[in-house]
Design a protein around this motif. Structure first.
Motif, PDB file in Angstrom:
ATOM      1  N   VAL A   1       0.844  -1.196   0.000  1.00  0.00           N
ATOM      2  CA  VAL A   1       0.000   0.000   0.000  1.00  0.00           C
ATOM      3  C   VAL A   1       0.883   1.250   0.000  1.00  0.00           C
ATOM      4  N   ASP A   2       1.764   1.323   0.989  1.00  0.00           N
ATOM      5  CA  ASP A   2       2.641   2.488   1.124  1.00  0.00           C
ATOM      6  C   ASP A   2       4.005   2.282   0.469  1.00  0.00           C
ATOM      7  N   TYR A   3       4.415   1.043   0.326  1.00  0.00           N
ATOM      8  CA  TYR A   3       5.714   0.723  -0.267  1.00  0.00           C
ATOM      9  C   TYR A   3       5.681  -0.721  -0.758  1.00  0.00           C
ATOM     10  N   ASP A   4       6.609  -1.026  -1.662  1.00  0.00           N
ATOM     11  CA  ASP A   4       6.773  -2.402  -2.127  1.00  0.00           C
ATOM     12  C   ASP A   4       8.053  -3.023  -1.561  1.00  0.00           C
ATOM     13  N   VAL A   5       9.071  -2.193  -1.430  1.00  0.00           N
ATOM     14  CA  VAL A   5      10.375  -2.650  -0.941  1.00  0.00           C
ATOM     15  C   VAL A   5      10.866  -1.624   0.068  1.00  0.00           C
ATOM     16  N   VAL A   6      11.436  -2.110   1.158  1.00  0.00           N
ATOM     17  CA  VAL A   6      12.043  -1.228   2.143  1.00  0.00           C
ATOM     18  C   VAL A   6      13.495  -1.644   2.327  1.00  0.00           C
ATOM     19  N   MET A   7      14.368  -0.643   2.469  1.00  0.00           N
ATOM     20  CA  MET A   7      15.801  -0.914   2.662  1.00  0.00           C
ATOM     21  C   MET A   7      16.419   0.234   3.433  1.00  0.00           C
ATOM     22  N   ASN A   8      17.629   0.003   3.937  1.00  0.00           N
ATOM     23  CA  ASN A   8      18.339   1.098   4.595  1.00  0.00           C
ATOM     24  C   ASN A   8      19.239   1.805   3.576  1.00  0.00           C
ATOM     25  N   GLU A   9      19.824   2.906   3.998  1.00  0.00           N
ATOM     26  CA  GLU A   9      20.631   3.716   3.092  1.00  0.00           C
ATOM     27  C   GLU A   9      21.839   2.950   2.559  1.00  0.00           C
ATOM     28  N   GLN A  10      22.482   2.150   3.386  1.00  0.00           N
ATOM     29  CA  GLN A  10      23.654   1.383   2.955  1.00  0.00           C
ATOM     30  C   GLN A  10      23.279   0.406   1.838  1.00  0.00           C
ATOM     31  N   GLU A  11      22.113  -0.229   1.958  1.00  0.00           N
ATOM     32  CA  GLU A  11      21.654  -1.152   0.916  1.00  0.00           C
ATOM     33  C   GLU A  11      21.407  -0.404  -0.390  1.00  0.00           C
ATOM     34  N   MET A  12      20.789   0.780  -0.276  1.00  0.00           N
ATOM     35  CA  MET A  12      20.538   1.592  -1.465  1.00  0.00           C
ATOM     36  C   MET A  12      21.861   1.996  -2.132  1.00  0.00           C
ATOM     37  N   LEU A  13      22.823   2.454  -1.329  1.00  0.00           N
ATOM     38  CA  LEU A  13      24.116   2.872  -1.873  1.00  0.00           C
ATOM     39  C   LEU A  13      24.859   1.701  -2.512  1.00  0.00           C
ATOM     40  N   ALA A  14      24.711   0.506  -1.944  1.00  0.00           N
ATOM     41  CA  ALA A  14      25.345  -0.684  -2.527  1.00  0.00           C
ATOM     42  C   ALA A  14      24.741  -0.992  -3.896  1.00  0.00           C
ATOM     43  N   ILE A  15      23.429  -0.859  -4.026  1.00  0.00           N
ATOM     44  CA  ILE A  15      22.767  -1.085  -5.316  1.00  0.00           C
ATOM     45  C   ILE A  15      23.262  -0.070  -6.338  1.00  0.00           C
ATOM     46  N   ILE A  16      23.351   1.184  -5.921  1.00  0.00           N
ATOM     47  CA  ILE A  16      23.818   2.247  -6.820  1.00  0.00           C
ATOM     48  C   ILE A  16      25.255   1.977  -7.257  1.00  0.00           C
ATOM     49  N   GLU A  17      26.126   1.598  -6.335  1.00  0.00           N
ATOM     50  CA  GLU A  17      27.540   1.361  -6.667  1.00  0.00           C
ATOM     51  C   GLU A  17      27.699   0.144  -7.576  1.00  0.00           C
ATOM     52  N   GLU A  18      26.947  -0.922  -7.314  1.00  0.00           N
ATOM     53  CA  GLU A  18      26.996  -2.107  -8.185  1.00  0.00           C
ATOM     54  C   GLU A  18      26.530  -1.758  -9.595  1.00  0.00           C
ATOM     55  N   ALA A  19      25.453  -1.004  -9.673  1.00  0.00           N
ATOM     56  CA  ALA A  19      24.919  -0.609 -10.986  1.00  0.00           C
ATOM     57  C   ALA A  19      25.925   0.278 -11.723  1.00  0.00           C
ATOM     58  N   ARG A  20      26.561   1.188 -11.000  1.00  0.00           N
ATOM     59  CA  ARG A  20      27.562   2.076 -11.594  1.00  0.00           C
ATOM     60  C   ARG A  20      28.740   1.271 -12.132  1.00  0.00           C
ATOM     61  N   ALA A  21      29.235   0.323 -11.344  1.00  0.00           N
ATOM     62  CA  ALA A  21      30.373  -0.499 -11.767  1.00  0.00           C
ATOM     63  C   ALA A  21      30.014  -1.337 -12.993  1.00  0.00           C
ATOM     64  N   ALA A  22      28.819  -1.912 -13.007  1.00  0.00           N
ATOM     65  CA  ALA A  22      28.382  -2.709 -14.157  1.00  0.00           C
ATOM     66  C   ALA A  22      28.245  -1.837 -15.404  1.00  0.00           C
ATOM     67  N   TYR A  23      27.768  -0.621 -15.229  1.00  0.00           N
ATOM     68  CA  TYR A  23      27.596   0.321 -16.348  1.00  0.00           C
ATOM     69  C   TYR A  23      28.954   0.709 -16.930  1.00  0.00           C
ATOM     70  N   ILE A  24      29.905   0.974 -16.049  1.00  0.00           N
ATOM     71  CA  ILE A  24      31.261   1.326 -16.507  1.00  0.00           C
ATOM     72  C   ILE A  24      31.851   0.152 -17.284  1.00  0.00           C
ATOM     73  N   GLU A  25      31.665  -1.045 -16.769  1.00  0.00           N
ATOM     74  CA  GLU A  25      32.200  -2.218 -17.461  1.00  0.00           C
ATOM     75  C   GLU A  25      31.533  -2.412 -18.824  1.00  0.00           C
ATOM     76  N   LYS A  26      30.225  -2.229 -18.890  1.00  0.00           N
ATOM     77  CA  LYS A  26      29.493  -2.468 -20.133  1.00  0.00           C
ATOM     78  C   LYS A  26      29.698  -1.364 -21.170  1.00  0.00           C
ATOM     79  N   TYR A  27      29.630  -0.104 -20.720  1.00  0.00           N
ATOM     80  CA  TYR A  27      29.664   1.016 -21.664  1.00  0.00           C
ATOM     81  C   TYR A  27      30.959   1.828 -21.630  1.00  0.00           C
ATOM     82  N   GLY A  28      31.780   1.639 -20.607  1.00  0.00           N
ATOM     83  CA  GLY A  28      33.003   2.430 -20.495  1.00  0.00           C
ATOM     84  C   GLY A  28      32.745   3.873 -20.109  1.00  0.00           C
ATOM     85  N   VAL A  29      31.589   4.137 -19.513  1.00  0.00           N
ATOM     86  CA  VAL A  29      31.197   5.491 -19.121  1.00  0.00           C
ATOM     87  C   VAL A  29      30.866   5.483 -17.637  1.00  0.00           C
TER      88      VAL A  29
END
Length: 166
Positions: free
Chosen positions: A105-133
């Motif tokens: 109702v109010d949310y689908d997924v809940v996480m703490n800030e560290q979990e969010m930052l880990a997702i962002i960093e993993e996505a950034r690293a994968a993007y750099i590897e895939k696109y070189g950007v």
């Protein structure tokens, strides 16, 4: 040596240093950048040929993917993560939902800030590897319709040719 003569000597040294700096700054520009800056002064707009832009891209090792990223032609680096989905993500200090809020109702997924930052960093690293950007440190900035290497854009800002990068 009198105080007046010493002052005049220091003044001449300061003038020489000032002009040396101006010459050094202008010398840092390629002819195309000097021409673009002069055109900016005369017309109020930057002007580069495709060849001049390509020379700058080569100098700063700008790739086609860097240009695509600047044009918005590459996917968002968070695509495929819970942070770039139809899910309503709630980030809290503890990773627990606030009292009284309901999953689905109010949310689908809940996480703490560290979990969010880990997702962002993993996505950034994968993007750099895939696109070189690196999406957090792009090599290109847009000025007056031109995609310029950040270093060249900073030179134009320094010389007061364009407004600062926000």
């Amino acid at each position: 040596m009198t105080i007046g003569e010493a002052f005049m000597n220091k003044t001449w040294v300061a003038v020489i240093v000032f002009f040396g700096c101006v010459v050094g700054i202008l010398g840092a520009f390629h002819n195309s950048q000097v021409e673009a800056a002069a055109d900016m002064v005369l017309t109020g707009h930057l002007s580069y040929t495709e060849e001049e832009l390509q020379d700058m891209y080569d100098k700063y090792e700008i790739t086609e993917n860097d240009l695509k990223f600047a044009r918005g032609e590459l996917p968002n680096y968070l695509e495929g993560t819970v942070l770039q989905s139809n899910s309503r993500v709630l980030v809290t200090e503890t990773g627990e939902p606030p009292e009284g809020s309901k999953e689905g109702v109010d949310y689908d997924v809940v996480m703490n800030e560290q979990e969010m930052l880990a997702i962002i960093e993993e996505a950034r690293a994968a993007y750099i590897e895939k696109y070189g950007v690196d999406p957090s440190n792009p090599k290109i900035d847009e000025f007056d319709g031109y995609l310029l290497p950040v270093q060249e854009a900073k030179k134009l800002v320094f010389l007061g040719m364009v407004r600062g990068m926000e």
